[in-house]
Design a protein around this motif. Structure first.
Motif, PDB file in Angstrom:
ATOM      1  N   VAL A   1       6.051 -37.873 -38.390  1.00 42.95           N
ATOM      2  CA  VAL A   1       6.101 -37.507 -36.979  1.00 42.95           C
ATOM      3  C   VAL A   1       6.431 -36.023 -36.874  1.00 42.95           C
ATOM      4  N   THR A   2       5.636 -35.295 -36.107  1.00 43.90           N
ATOM      5  CA  THR A   2       5.879 -33.873 -35.863  1.00 43.90           C
ATOM      6  C   THR A   2       6.028 -33.656 -34.364  1.00 43.90           C
ATOM      7  N   VAL A   3       7.063 -32.888 -33.994  1.00 46.43           N
ATOM      8  CA  VAL A   3       7.286 -32.547 -32.592  1.00 46.43           C
ATOM      9  C   VAL A   3       7.279 -31.027 -32.455  1.00 46.43           C
ATOM     10  N   LYS A   4       6.773 -30.561 -31.325  1.00 46.17           N
ATOM     11  CA  LYS A   4       6.708 -29.114 -31.077  1.00 46.17           C
ATOM     12  C   LYS A   4       7.151 -28.812 -29.660  1.00 46.17           C
ATOM     13  N   LEU A   5       7.864 -27.700 -29.498  1.00 42.23           N
ATOM     14  CA  LEU A   5       8.136 -27.118 -28.190  1.00 42.23           C
ATOM     15  C   LEU A   5       7.210 -25.921 -28.072  1.00 42.23           C
ATOM     16  N   ILE A   6       6.364 -25.919 -27.057  1.00 42.85           N
ATOM     17  CA  ILE A   6       5.319 -24.907 -26.914  1.00 42.85           C
ATOM     18  C   ILE A   6       5.566 -24.090 -25.651  1.00 42.85           C
ATOM     19  N   LYS A   7       5.536 -22.770 -25.819  1.00 38.86           N
ATOM     20  CA  LYS A   7       5.674 -21.858 -24.676  1.00 38.86           C
ATOM     21  C   LYS A   7       4.547 -20.849 -24.736  1.00 38.86           C
TER      22      LYS A   7
ATOM     23  N   SER B   1      15.524 -26.538 -23.177  1.00 39.22           N
ATOM     24  CA  SER B   1      14.755 -25.294 -23.111  1.00 39.22           C
ATOM     25  C   SER B   1      15.239 -24.434 -21.949  1.00 39.22           C
ATOM     26  N   ASN B   2      15.256 -23.123 -22.170  1.00 39.29           N
ATOM     27  CA  ASN B   2      15.666 -22.178 -21.134  1.00 39.29           C
ATOM     28  C   ASN B   2      14.546 -21.854 -20.154  1.00 39.29           C
ATOM     29  N   SER B   3      13.367 -22.435 -20.354  1.00 39.06           N
ATOM     30  CA  SER B   3      12.253 -22.226 -19.428  1.00 39.06           C
ATOM     31  C   SER B   3      11.323 -23.426 -19.493  1.00 39.06           C
TER      32      SER B   3
ATOM     33  N   VAL C   1       5.851 -30.181 -24.589  1.00 40.82           N
ATOM     34  CA  VAL C   1       6.248 -30.881 -25.798  1.00 40.82           C
ATOM     35  C   VAL C   1       4.998 -31.563 -26.343  1.00 40.82           C
ATOM     36  N   GLU C   2       4.817 -31.493 -27.650  1.00 42.57           N
ATOM     37  CA  GLU C   2       3.698 -32.164 -28.305  1.00 42.57           C
ATOM     38  C   GLU C   2       4.252 -33.057 -29.404  1.00 42.57           C
TER      39      GLU C   2
ATOM     40  N   GLY D   1       2.781 -32.931 -23.069  1.00 44.85           N
ATOM     41  CA  GLY D   1       3.038 -32.841 -21.644  1.00 44.85           C
ATOM     42  C   GLY D   1       4.051 -31.774 -21.298  1.00 44.85           C
ATOM     43  N   ALA D   2       4.084 -31.444 -20.018  1.00 37.36           N
ATOM     44  CA  ALA D   2       4.980 -30.418 -19.504  1.00 37.36           C
ATOM     45  C   ALA D   2       6.400 -30.953 -19.397  1.00 37.36           C
ATOM     46  N   VAL D   3       7.358 -30.083 -19.687  1.00 35.74           N
ATOM     47  CA  VAL D   3       8.774 -30.381 -19.496  1.00 35.74           C
ATOM     48  C   VAL D   3       9.398 -29.218 -18.726  1.00 35.74           C
ATOM     49  N   LYS D   4      10.360 -29.539 -17.898  1.00 38.35           N
ATOM     50  CA  LYS D   4      11.031 -28.532 -17.073  1.00 38.35           C
ATOM     51  C   LYS D   4      12.163 -27.851 -17.844  1.00 38.35           C
ATOM     52  N   LYS D   5      12.555 -26.700 -17.344  1.00 37.02           N
ATOM     53  CA  LYS D   5      13.710 -25.972 -17.850  1.00 37.02           C
ATOM     54  C   LYS D   5      14.926 -26.893 -17.826  1.00 37.02           C
ATOM     55  N   GLY D   6      15.773 -26.764 -18.838  1.00 37.96           N
ATOM     56  CA  GLY D   6      16.955 -27.611 -18.934  1.00 37.96           C
ATOM     57  C   GLY D   6      16.727 -28.700 -19.954  1.00 37.96           C
ATOM     58  N   ALA D   7      17.272 -29.883 -19.684  1.00 35.42           N
ATOM     59  CA  ALA D   7      17.074 -31.041 -20.556  1.00 35.42           C
ATOM     60  C   ALA D   7      16.013 -31.932 -19.936  1.00 35.42           C
ATOM     61  N   ALA D   8      15.042 -32.330 -20.730  1.00 35.80           N
ATOM     62  CA  ALA D   8      13.956 -33.180 -20.230  1.00 35.80           C
ATOM     63  C   ALA D   8      13.587 -34.194 -21.300  1.00 35.80           C
TER      64      ALA D   8
END
Length: 151
Positions: free
Chosen positions: A113-119, A75-77, A81-82, A93-100
């Motif tokens: 299984v469902t995954v989401k990147l939330i901003k 992620s660029n910011s 992740v859910e 939980g929270a993830v930092k910019k970059g690879a986490a």
């Protein structure tokens, strides 16, 4: 079991290696997620061990693996992740910019299984993978990871 999804991370990790720092641009935002489709206690291990051949102690895989879904976010910011299994959220939980890396245990849940990147409270990337199930073809646990990519 497809493993091609792990290649999605390569451009970032190659760039970081060449630059000597993790602080490089993310080529493409996304989520790479992997897990076993069968909990470790559901079926026979079929004699599989998690020790290399010739190693003096042979441990059953149940002692060496976790029943969890793992997600690497690119992620660029900063983001969240859910992870959901069968429609129930099992981790957020929270993830930092970059690879986490983020993970959440199965906790006996079954289903897709469902995954989401939330901003900013909104899903911007989402993926759904194969279902986790307690049923076992041939009464054997498949210790292989199923890998997916959401971009």
């Amino acid at each position: 079991m497809p493993h091609d999804g792990w290649r999605f991370m390569l451009p970032y990790y190659i760039a970081a290696y060449k630059a000597g720092t993790r602080d490089v641009p993310i080529p493409q935002e996304g989520l790479v997620y992997w897990y076993r489709r069968t909990p470790k206690g559901s079926c026979s291990d079929g004699g599989t061990t998690c020790s290399p051949p010739g190693y003096p102690q042979q441990f059953p895989p149940q002692q060496c693996v976790d029943d969890a879904v793992y997600v690497t976010s690119l992620s660029n910011s900063d983001a969240e992740v859910e992870i959901s299994i069968g429609g129930q959220v099992v981790g957020k939980g929270a993830v930092k910019k970059g690879a986490a890396l983020f993970s959440a245990p199965f906790n006996g849940k079954e289903g897709p299984v469902t995954v989401k990147l939330i901003k900013n409270g909104k899903p911007v990337i989402q993926g759904t993978g194969e279902k986790i199930s307690n049923s076992c073809p041939d009464n054997l646990t498949n210790w292989n990871a199923w890998v997916g990519v959401a971009k």
